[in-house]
Design a protein around this motif. Structure first.
Motif, PDB file in Angstrom:
ATOM      1  N   CYS A  75       2.774 -46.548   1.160  1.00 13.80           N
ATOM      2  CA  CYS A  75       2.074 -47.472   0.262  1.00 13.80           C
ATOM      3  C   CYS A  75       2.529 -47.282  -1.187  1.00 13.80           C
ATOM      4  O   CYS A  75       2.627 -48.241  -1.949  1.00 13.80           O
ATOM      5  CB  CYS A  75       0.566 -47.277   0.363  1.00 13.80           C
ATOM      6  N   LEU A  76       2.802 -46.031  -1.557  1.00  9.06           N
ATOM      7  CA  LEU A  76       3.305 -45.754  -2.905  1.00  9.06           C
ATOM      8  C   LEU A  76       4.662 -46.415  -3.117  1.00  9.06           C
ATOM      9  O   LEU A  76       4.939 -46.948  -4.202  1.00  9.06           O
ATOM     10  CB  LEU A  76       3.408 -44.244  -3.117  1.00  9.06           C
ATOM     11  N   ILE A  77       5.502 -46.410  -2.088  1.00  8.62           N
ATOM     12  CA  ILE A  77       6.808 -47.070  -2.178  1.00  8.62           C
ATOM     13  C   ILE A  77       6.627 -48.565  -2.434  1.00  8.62           C
ATOM     14  O   ILE A  77       7.302 -49.155  -3.286  1.00  8.62           O
ATOM     15  CB  ILE A  77       7.617 -46.832  -0.889  1.00  8.62           C
ATOM     16  N   SER A  78       5.701 -49.199  -1.713  1.00  8.43           N
ATOM     17  CA  SER A  78       5.435 -50.620  -1.937  1.00  8.43           C
ATOM     18  C   SER A  78       4.810 -50.864  -3.308  1.00  8.43           C
ATOM     19  O   SER A  78       5.099 -51.875  -3.957  1.00  8.43           O
ATOM     20  CB  SER A  78       4.504 -51.165  -0.849  1.00  8.43           C
ATOM     21  N   ALA A  79       3.969 -49.943  -3.751  1.00  3.40           N
ATOM     22  CA  ALA A  79       3.234 -50.131  -5.004  1.00  3.40           C
ATOM     23  C   ALA A  79       4.146 -50.169  -6.220  1.00  3.40           C
ATOM     24  O   ALA A  79       3.865 -50.902  -7.186  1.00  3.40           O
ATOM     25  CB  ALA A  79       2.187 -49.030  -5.171  1.00  3.40           C
ATOM     26  N   ALA A  84       5.933 -53.308 -10.998  1.00  2.00           N
ATOM     27  CA  ALA A  84       7.033 -53.875 -11.779  1.00  2.00           C
ATOM     28  C   ALA A  84       7.019 -55.399 -11.723  1.00  2.00           C
ATOM     29  O   ALA A  84       7.222 -56.078 -12.739  1.00  2.00           O
ATOM     30  CB  ALA A  84       8.365 -53.331 -11.262  1.00  2.00           C
ATOM     31  N   MET A  85       6.758 -55.966 -10.530  1.00  4.89           N
ATOM     32  CA  MET A  85       6.692 -57.419 -10.401  1.00  4.89           C
ATOM     33  C   MET A  85       5.526 -58.011 -11.171  1.00  4.89           C
ATOM     34  O   MET A  85       5.626 -59.106 -11.739  1.00  4.89           O
ATOM     35  CB  MET A  85       6.575 -57.795  -8.915  1.00  4.89           C
ATOM     36  N   ARG A 440       7.118 -50.892 -22.543  1.00  2.88           N
ATOM     37  CA  ARG A 440       8.519 -50.775 -22.112  1.00  2.88           C
ATOM     38  C   ARG A 440       8.755 -49.514 -21.281  1.00  2.88           C
ATOM     39  O   ARG A 440       9.441 -49.545 -20.256  1.00  2.88           O
ATOM     40  CB  ARG A 440       9.428 -50.758 -23.340  1.00  2.88           C
ATOM     41  N   THR A 441       8.192 -48.398 -21.687  1.00  8.30           N
ATOM     42  CA  THR A 441       8.479 -47.130 -21.016  1.00  8.30           C
ATOM     43  C   THR A 441       7.985 -47.137 -19.573  1.00  8.30           C
ATOM     44  O   THR A 441       8.724 -46.789 -18.638  1.00  8.30           O
ATOM     45  CB  THR A 441       7.846 -45.954 -21.771  1.00  8.30           C
ATOM     46  N   LEU A 442       6.728 -47.549 -19.367  1.00  6.77           N
ATOM     47  CA  LEU A 442       6.175 -47.558 -18.013  1.00  6.77           C
ATOM     48  C   LEU A 442       6.871 -48.585 -17.129  1.00  6.77           C
ATOM     49  O   LEU A 442       7.146 -48.329 -15.953  1.00  6.77           O
ATOM     50  CB  LEU A 442       4.674 -47.831 -18.044  1.00  6.77           C
ATOM     51  N   PHE A 443       7.152 -49.773 -17.695  1.00  2.00           N
ATOM     52  CA  PHE A 443       7.857 -50.770 -16.885  1.00  2.00           C
ATOM     53  C   PHE A 443       9.216 -50.237 -16.455  1.00  2.00           C
ATOM     54  O   PHE A 443       9.617 -50.387 -15.285  1.00  2.00           O
ATOM     55  CB  PHE A 443       8.045 -52.074 -17.654  1.00  2.00           C
ATOM     56  N   SER A 444       9.937 -49.601 -17.367  1.00  2.21           N
ATOM     57  CA  SER A 444      11.253 -49.054 -17.033  1.00  2.21           C
ATOM     58  C   SER A 444      11.147 -47.996 -15.940  1.00  2.21           C
ATOM     59  O   SER A 444      11.984 -47.936 -15.028  1.00  2.21           O
ATOM     60  CB  SER A 444      11.912 -48.452 -18.282  1.00  2.21           C
ATOM     61  N   LEU A 445      10.100 -47.174 -16.017  1.00  2.32           N
ATOM     62  CA  LEU A 445       9.894 -46.139 -14.996  1.00  2.32           C
ATOM     63  C   LEU A 445       9.697 -46.770 -13.628  1.00  2.32           C
ATOM     64  O   LEU A 445      10.341 -46.368 -12.642  1.00  2.32           O
ATOM     65  CB  LEU A 445       8.689 -45.280 -15.366  1.00  2.32           C
ATOM     66  N   PHE A 446       8.811 -47.779 -13.553  1.00  2.00           N
ATOM     67  CA  PHE A 446       8.537 -48.401 -12.257  1.00  2.00           C
ATOM     68  C   PHE A 446       9.739 -49.202 -11.763  1.00  2.00           C
ATOM     69  O   PHE A 446       9.954 -49.304 -10.551  1.00  2.00           O
ATOM     70  CB  PHE A 446       7.291 -49.276 -12.342  1.00  2.00           C
ATOM     71  N   VAL A 448      12.938 -48.361 -12.252  1.00  2.00           N
ATOM     72  CA  VAL A 448      13.868 -47.363 -11.714  1.00  2.00           C
ATOM     73  C   VAL A 448      13.363 -46.848 -10.363  1.00  2.00           C
ATOM     74  O   VAL A 448      14.129 -46.703  -9.407  1.00  2.00           O
ATOM     75  CB  VAL A 448      14.061 -46.204 -12.707  1.00  2.00           C
ATOM     76  N   LEU A 449      12.057 -46.583 -10.277  1.00  2.00           N
ATOM     77  CA  LEU A 449      11.482 -46.134  -9.003  1.00  2.00           C
ATOM     78  C   LEU A 449      11.647 -47.203  -7.923  1.00  2.00           C
ATOM     79  O   LEU A 449      11.844 -46.880  -6.744  1.00  2.00           O
ATOM     80  CB  LEU A 449      10.003 -45.797  -9.185  1.00  2.00           C
TER      81      LEU A 449
END
Length: 518
Positions: A75-79, A84-85, A440-446, A448-449
C-alpha cells in the motif's frame, strides 16, 4: 495542504475559468462534491473486489506475513504515486488528467503515450473487475442457481452487468455519483461486518501468524506461484495490495464534474488510498486469523476465501456478506466505466482516438459522454471474449498475463507525468503548484520514490507465471513507436496551447451556450 476554501460560487467560477484557460468548455455537469469525488476512487479500489478475489497471491505465497507485513508495504508503494499525482492534479484539474499532465508537462508524444498506457489499462481493468465479479458470483451463488463456468456463461454475465453499468452512466453523473456515494458507505460497512464475522468465528487469535513467513510456492500453494525462493515469494505477494490499491486516478478523470476541483480532487486521490489501505489491512488480518490452518489454506489456491467462509462462518451470515460483497463489486465496475469513459472523452476531444468526434460528443440531455461510455463497455467485453478464446485455443493463461500487463500499463501512465513534473516544476511548463501544496521538497521526494516504486512493480510484475508480460510490454512499446513515427507524429496536435487557447474562446462560449439553452 489545507488552505481556506473559497465560497461555493467563487469556487465554481474558478473551476470554469481554469478550464477555459486550458482551452476547454464546461460541457460535463459539474455537480460532484468532495465525498463523491473520493467515493468514485474508493469504489474502484474496492478492497472487497481485489482484496478478496486476489487473496491467493498472499495465502498461497508467503502466508500470514504476506498480509501482516506485505499489505502495508504494498500500500505504501501505491501511496507514493497517489501523493505525487495529487499534487499535479491540483494544478491541472481536467478530465483525463493523466493525458493532460503528460502533454502539458512534456510534449505531444509524452501525452499521447501516457493516454494510450492509461486507456489500455482502464479498459482491461474494467474487464478484469467484472470478470472477478463473475467468478465471485459463481463461487458464492453458482451452485444455488445451477450455473457452471463456461465462455458463454462468462460473456452473457459480463454483457448484462457491463451494459447495466454503462446505462447508469449514460443517464448522467447525478445517478452515478449517488450510487458511488452509496458504494463508499457500503464498502466501509461490509468490510467492517466481514472483519467482525472473521474475528467472531476465528478459532483463536494467533497474531503471530500475521508475521510468520512461509513459502507456499509450487504444490504447497496449489500452483498459484511457481516454486521460488523465500524472498521472491514475499515480493510476489506484494502484487495483492499493489493491484488492489489502484484506480485512484478516477478522482482526476472526473475533475470537470467536481466542484472546487483544485482542492477536492487531490484530497479524493489521497484519502481513497488511505482509507482503502487501512480498512483493507484490518479486514484481511481478521481473515487470516479466522483460517483454521495456514497450510490447509494455502492448498486451496484461488478458492481460499470460499473455503474459509464455508468452513468457519454461519451459513446465513455468510450469504448476507456475499450479497453485500457482490453489490460492492458491481458498483466497483460502475465507477470504472465512469473513469474509463472520461479518459476516452478527454483524449478524443483532442483527436487522439479513431472516431474522436463521436467519442468526444456530450449528450445535451444527460450531460454525459454517452458514446465514450458505451465504447468503453463494449471494448471491455470484447477484450474478455478474445482473451478467453485465445486461452481456450492455446492452453495458455492469456488472460492473467494480459491483466498483469495492464496494471503495469496503468502505473506507467502514472509515472510519466510524475517524472515530467519532477524535472519541469518551476519552469514555464509548471510555474506554480496548485492550492493543494506539498511544497517542492516533498513533491520531489514522492516523485523520486514513485520512480523507484515503478521499477519494483515492473520487475515483480514480469516474473513467472506472468513472464510473458515482459514480451507484451516491450511489444506494445515497439508498436506505439511505429504508430507514432509513421502516423501520429504529424497528425496528432495534442491539447491546445498558446494562441490555440485564445482562438478557442469563441467555440467555448458557443458550446456552453448550447447547453445553457437546452
Amino acid at each position: 495542504m489545507n488552505p481556506t476554501k473559497p465560497s461555493a460560487g467563487a469556487a465554481h467560477d474558478d473551476d470554469i475559468k481554469q478550464l477555459h484557460s486550458m482551452g476547454y468548455a464546461q460541457e460535463l455537469a459539474r455537480s460532484m462534491g468532495g465525498f463523491s469525488n473520493f467515493a468514485i476512487s474508493f469504489s474502484i479500489i474496492c478492497i472487497l473486489s481485489g482484496g478478496i478475489n486476489s487473496l491467493a497471491q498472499a495465502t498461497s505465497g508467503a502466508g500470514g506475513a504476506a498480509i501482516g507485513i506485505g499489505w502495508p508495504l504494498g500500500c505504501l508503494i501505491s501511496a507514493v504515486f497517489a501523493i505525487a499525482m495529487a499534487q499535479i492534479s491540483s494544478a491541472y484539474p481536467t478530465a483525463g488528467g493523466l493525458y493532460h499532465w503528460g502533454s502539458i508537462l512534456g510534449n505531444r508524444f509524452t501525452g499521447w503515450l501516457t493516454a494510450w498506457f492509461n486507456l489500455l489499462g482502464l479498459v482491461t481493468v474494467l474487464a478484469a473487475i467484472n470478470v472477478g465479479t463473475y467468478y465471485f458470483f459463481l463461487g458464492a451463488f453458482g451452485a444455488r442457481f445451477a450455473i457452471t463456468d463456461s465462455i458463454s456463461a462468462l460473456i452473457i454475465f459480463l454483457s448484462i452487468i457491463t451494459g447495466l453499468q454503462a446505462l447508469i452512466n449514460h443517464v448522467g453523473i447525478g445517478l452515478t455519483a449517488k450510487l458511488t456515494d452509496f458504494s463508499g458507505y457500503l464498502i466501509f460497512g461490509t468490510a467492517l461486518a466481514l472483519t467482525i464475522a472473521c474475528l467472531y468465528y476465528a478459532p483463536s487469535y494467533d497474531f503471530g501468524r500475521l508475521f510468520t513467513f512461509s513459502n507456499y510456492s509450487g504444490k504447497a500453494g496449489a500452483g498459484v506461484w511457481p516454486s521460488v525462493s523465500n524472498g521472491w515469494v514475499f515480493a510476489l505477494g506484494l502484487l495483492l495490495p499493489i493491484y488492489t490499491i489502484t484506480g485512484y486516478d478516477a478522482s482526476a478523470h472526473t475533475s470537470e464534474e467536481t466542484k472546487n476541483a483544485a482542492h477536492t480532487v487531490p484530497r479524493g486521490i489521497v484519502m481513497s488510498v488511505w482509507w482503502s489501505a487501512l480498512f483493507g489491512y484490518i479486514m484481511l488480518c481478521a481473515f487470516v486469523l479466522m483460517l483454521p490452518n495456514m497450510d490447509d489454506a494455502a492448498k486451496q489456491g484461488w478458492n481460499v476465501f470460499f473455503w474459509a467462509m464455508d468452513t468457519q462462518v454461519n451459513p446465513t451470515v455468510k450469504v448476507l456478506l456475499y450479497v453485500a460483497i457482490f453489490i460492492s463489486q458491481l458498483l466497483c465496475g460502475l465507477a470504472t466505466v465512469t473513469s474509463t469513459s472520461r479518459m476516452m472523452f478527454a483524449f478524443s476531444r483532442d483527436g487522439g482516438l479513431p472516431f474522436s468526434k463521436s467519442l468526444a460528443s456530450v449528450s445535451r440531455k444527460h450531460r454525459s459522454p454517452v458514446h465514450a461510455i458505451w465504447a468503453a463497455a463494449i471494448l471491455a467485453v470484447l477484450f474478455v471474449w478474445g482473451a478467453k478464446l485465445a486461452e481456450a485455443a492455446g492452453g495458455t493463461p492469456v488472460y492473467s498475463v494480459v491483466v498483469s500487463c495492464t496494471v503495469i500499463f496503468l502505473f506507467f501512465s502514472f509515472i510519466i507525468p510524475i517524472t515530467l513534473g519532477l524535472v519541469t516544476f518551476g519552469t514555464s511548463k509548471w510555474p506554480k503548484m496548485g492550492p493543494w501544496n506539498l511544497g517542492r521538497t516533498l513533491f520531489s521526494l514522492f516523485a523520486v520514490l514513485s520512480i523507484v516504486a515503478m521499477i519494483t512493480i515492473f520487475v515483480i510484475g514480469v516474473q513467472p507465471p506472468n513472464a510473458l508480460a515482459l514480451d507484451v510490454t516491450v511489444g506494445f512499446l515497439i508498436l506505439t513507436a511505429i504508430i507514432w513515427l509513421a502516423f501520429e507524429r504529424k497528425r496528432f496536435q495534442g491539447p491546445p496551447i498558446g494562441d490555440m487557447i485564445a482562438k478557442r474562446q469563441a467555440e467555448i462560449a458557443a458550446a456552453e451556450a448550447a447547453f445553457a439553452n437546452k
